[in-house]
Write a protein that holds these residues in place. Structure first.
Motif, PDB file in Angstrom:
ATOM      1  N   TYR A  23      -2.894   3.966  -0.440  1.00 55.41           N
ATOM      2  CA  TYR A  23      -3.406   3.525  -1.737  1.00 55.41           C
ATOM      3  C   TYR A  23      -2.814   2.173  -2.108  1.00 55.41           C
ATOM      4  CZ  TYR A  23      -5.737   7.927  -2.625  1.00 55.41           C
ATOM      5  OH  TYR A  23      -6.593   8.986  -2.548  1.00 55.41           O
ATOM      6  N   GLN A  37       0.845  -1.170   0.000  1.00 54.98           N
ATOM      7  CA  GLN A  37       0.000   0.000   0.000  1.00 54.98           C
ATOM      8  C   GLN A  37       0.888   1.230   0.000  1.00 54.98           C
ATOM      9  OE1 GLN A  37      -2.307  -0.630   3.484  1.00 54.98           O
ATOM     10  NE2 GLN A  37      -3.863  -1.816   2.430  1.00 54.98           N
ATOM     11  N   SER A  68      -7.857   4.232  -2.754  1.00 53.71           N
ATOM     12  CA  SER A  68      -7.597   4.497  -1.341  1.00 53.71           C
ATOM     13  C   SER A  68      -8.000   3.295  -0.504  1.00 53.71           C
ATOM     14  CB  SER A  68      -8.348   5.750  -0.885  1.00 53.71           C
ATOM     15  OG  SER A  68      -9.738   5.615  -1.118  1.00 53.71           O
ATOM     16  N   VAL A 100      -5.199   2.695  -9.035  1.00 56.98           N
ATOM     17  CA  VAL A 100      -4.953   2.753  -7.595  1.00 56.98           C
ATOM     18  C   VAL A 100      -6.260   3.129  -6.907  1.00 56.98           C
ATOM     19  CG1 VAL A 100      -2.529   3.390  -7.874  1.00 56.98           C
ATOM     20  CG2 VAL A 100      -4.245   5.183  -7.630  1.00 56.98           C
TER      21      VAL A 100
END
Length: 751
Positions: free
Chosen positions: A693, A22, A684, A682
């Motif tokens: 993300y 992430q 969140s 991508v």
């Protein structure tokens, strides 16, 4: 962007549930903690080297605001894309008002309709360049008579446009074109039949209504015609590469090394904007082969003396790869400058080459032939000869008798040094870029362009001025244990002094590998010790000792070395996984960086942090702080969040669970007709902070702009029809990370 190698043909993209994959959108932008200019170039050149030719279009540039998101264009970056004017709900008032300049020049076009004609050339020609040469010859011969004084524009394929009707509905012309054969250098004349036939009228009504906001269907065809009109003269004056035009006359070429030089050029396109039609111009640079004697080019390419020493096998392969397809002209025949295209390189030196001179297979050496036929003495007979022509009839040309023809773009891969040099040329301050753009618009001289005059197009010579607002900086939230818990950035800058990251990650198991021969083990150990300390100061939990002792390896054994470190750590950990690898790289490391990232990302599933030798020797707190922030993000931490996000103050985000998507497609460089395009999405993974993300990538059809795997279905032998795709996987990942299903989706798509 990492390209994943998939084993399941149905699932070409991957998402990992591991936190380190992430990303974070809040890495610091401070000039105090950002890497140095040299390091930024080092990072940028890796990206350029991996994938070039990213965008077909260019965004607007501003002088004062320097915001890459500001563009006068409505909708697509490419005028061939669908554009729709949406009625805006209102106008923002927050911030300090100012006026910025954008690289758009307002254009006026007439209301008169245009005529369209089909073009058929017999025999058919695949080259648009030759087609345009044929049409140019036709217009030159027949404009004053059969074409009724009209000056048409031609797209190089099958369509021709005029600003009024031609005096015929259909007519056939005979055109003779003189060409020079690239294989034999022989000049020959070819005859073509060209049929021009009326197709229809292109009305301007749709464009007028579109610009007035009365209808939403984009007049693609009309905009494309105006692009063709303004490109007609420019294509004759400049070297076309995709949608860009280059010339050594725009700015003096800059040396890139290895026989290459950078030429400046520009991109241009007609765009519909809220201010009307405008011509968008932006600057560009690319590598061209320097017009040198071939033997001088080879010496620069290899960086060694080739005038007295023969080429090694490796050198010969390198030279062959660089010269294949390059056009040269001979210099040993006085004013006779025949042109050829190089097809290869002989495996033998020139002094050993012989060939049959007649049907009786009487043989003669190349050295003797050039001496007897042209009185030319070959001085460097230890070098191989250039091969020109086709496989059926190969001709030999000594390197010293040939000169590279100017204006040839270099299509092979650039070295790291060449990429760095090219980036230095292209990096400009806004005012310098503005100067170059204004100079380009003046050089193009649209007020004197006969094609623009014919179609009634006028282009303003001043940059468009746009009203803008400088928004107030948002407050940032850091960890409560730091001296500064909240901070308001000043002039877009801030640093980590007296601050701790909002969410520090944990690194229990790490190792270090050294690929730089000039760095001693003690120096690397000292560097790692200081880096670990900085990570702890920043708010991370970081084990002070590596899992295994530092391992040194040669760059040409990167795969073997990485697997050794990974296996050794796994054995030591007894089933637990190595979490982070710190890699020390030489300053000039060639393909090592890319190879290391590919192996760690796709083979080992291992997070890596690369550090250059120069930064290991010259340790600075600024550099260590920057690297620590990168490591924190890679390991799943967050550096900072918006204070408004914690107080439910972000409109359309904070009130209900919201996921924010971003998507783009990267295309192969101009001239590549086979490599796939790469789509990336991508999303969140936290709410309400929207700071982390997760990303997915997938390969898709060559130059396909539509993302094919956003949603898809496929047949499963056991489960029947299965639905999935990138959006579904990211939605599931969001739910797993937050425990909530998103009730609102915001999707950003860059075209």
């Amino acid at each position: 962007m990492t390209h994943m190698q998939m084993t399941n043909p149905e699932q070409k993209h991957v998402i990992s549930t591991r936190k380190p994959l992430q990303n974070s959108m809040n890495q610091q932008t401070s000039s105090e903690i950002m890497p140095s200019t040299e390091e930024s170039l080092e990072n940028a050149k890796k990206s350029v080297g991996r994938r070039k030719g990213r965008r077909r279009g260019k965004g607007a540039k501003v002088e004062q605001l320097q915001d890459p998101k500001l563009d006068l264009s409505v909708g697509s970056q490419d005028s061939s894309k669908g554009l729709v004017f949406h009625r805006r709900p209102g106008y923002g008032q927050l911030g300090r008002k100012c006026v910025v300049k954008a690289n758009h020049f307002l254009a006026q076009v007439p209301d008169t309709d245009l005529s369209q004609y089909s073009v058929t050339i017999t025999p058919e020609v695949a080259s648009r360049k030759i087609n345009k040469s044929i049409m140019a010859q036709l217009v030159k011969l027949h404009r004053d008579t059969d074409l009724g004084m009209r000056l048409p524009v031609y797209d190089g394929k099958r369509v021709l446009y005029t600003a009024g009707l031609l005096p015929f509905v259909s007519k056939e012309f005979t055109v003779k074109l003189v060409e020079e054969d690239e294989g034999t250098g022989i000049i020959k004349e070819r005859e073509f039949k060209v049929t021009i036939k009326f197709v229809g009228i292109t009305s301007m009504v749709q464009l007028r209504e579109f610009l007035a906001g009365k209808q939403v269907d984009t007049p693609h065809e009309i905009i494309r015609i105006f692009d063709i009109v303004l490109n007609q003269l420019a294509a004759q004056r400049y070297v076309s590469v995709g949608r860009c035009l280059y010339s050594p006359d725009i700015k003096n070429p800059q040396q890139l090394g290895g026989g290459l030089q950078s030429w400046q050029g520009f991109y241009k396109s007609i765009r519909p904007t809220q201010m009307g039609l405008s011509l968008n111009i932006d600057m560009s640079s690319t590598a061209f082969i320097e017009p040198l004697p071939v033997i001088d080019f080879v010496a620069q390419l290899l960086g060694k003396d080739v005038f007295s020493r023969p080429l090694s096998d490796a050198d010969r392969v390198k030279v062959k790869k660089a010269l294949r397809g390059v056009k040269v002209e001979v210099t040993h025949r006085g004013n006779v400058r025949r042109k050829y295209r190089i097809s290869g390189l002989t495996s033998q030196p020139t002094r050993e080459l012989i060939f049959p001179v007649d049907e009786q297979m009487n043989m003669k050496s190349v050295v003797e032939y050039f001496q007897e036929m042209y009185g030319f003495t070959i001085r460097y007979s230890h070098l191989p000869c250039l091969q020109v022509g086709n496989q059926r009839k190969v001709n030999y040309l000594p390197m010293e008798a040939c000169k590279i023809i100017g204006g040839q773009r270099y299509t092979k891969g650039l070295t790291d040094k060449q990429i760095t040099s090219l980036l230095k040329v292209t990096c400009q301050r806004p005012r310098d870029r503005e100067t170059d753009i204004l100079q380009t618009i003046n050089q193009n001289g649209y007020e004197k362009d006969p094609y623009a005059k014919e179609f009634g197009i006028t282009v303003d010579e001043k940059l468009a001025s746009v009203e803008a607002r400088v928004l107030p900086a948002p407050w940032l939230k850091y960890h409560d244990t730091g001296k500064e818990k909240e901070y308001l950035p000043q002039v877009g800058q801030w640093n980590m002094t007296n601050k701790k990251v909002i969410n520090g990650s944990t690194v229990n198991y790490w190792a270090c590998i050294n690929f730089s021969r000039s760095v001693q083990e003690s120096t690397v150990s000292g560097f790692c010790h200081q880096l670990v300390q900085m990570c702890k100061v920043s708010g991370m939990e970081f084990n002070h000792e590596p899992v295994i002792p530092m391992h040194s390896a040669r760059p040409d054994q990167v795969k073997k070395a990485l697997k050794h470190v990974y296996s050794a750590a796994a054995n030591k950990l007894g089933g637990k996984e190595l979490e982070l690898l710190i890699a020390i790289l030489p300053d000039n490391n060639g393909s090592l960086y890319g190879d290391l990232k590919r192996i760690c990302d796709t083979d080992l599933g291992l997070i890596s942090q690369c550090c250059l030798t120069k930064n290991v020797f010259k340790i600075s707190n600024q550099y260590l702080a920057n690297v620590s922030l990168k490591i924190n993000v890679k390991m799943g931490g967050r550096n900072t969040v918006l204070l408004d996000a914690l107080s439910s103050g972000i409109p359309l985000v904070s009130d209900i669970p919201t996921i924010i998507f971003g998507a783009d497609v990267t295309h192969p460089e101009t001239g590549d007709d086979s490599c796939p395009s790469i789509a990336a999405v991508v999303a969140s993974q936290d709410w309400p902070e929207v700071t982390k993300y997760a990303g997915l990538v997938c390969a898709q059809a060559h130059r396909q702009e539509l993302i094919q795997d956003l949603f898809k279905t496929w047949k499963d032998p056991q489960g029947g029809t299965v639905t999935g795709g990138m959006i579904r996987e990211l939605l599931l990942s969001f739910k797993a990370a937050t425990g909530k299903k998103p009730l609102r989706i915001i999707f950003y798509r860059y075209f």
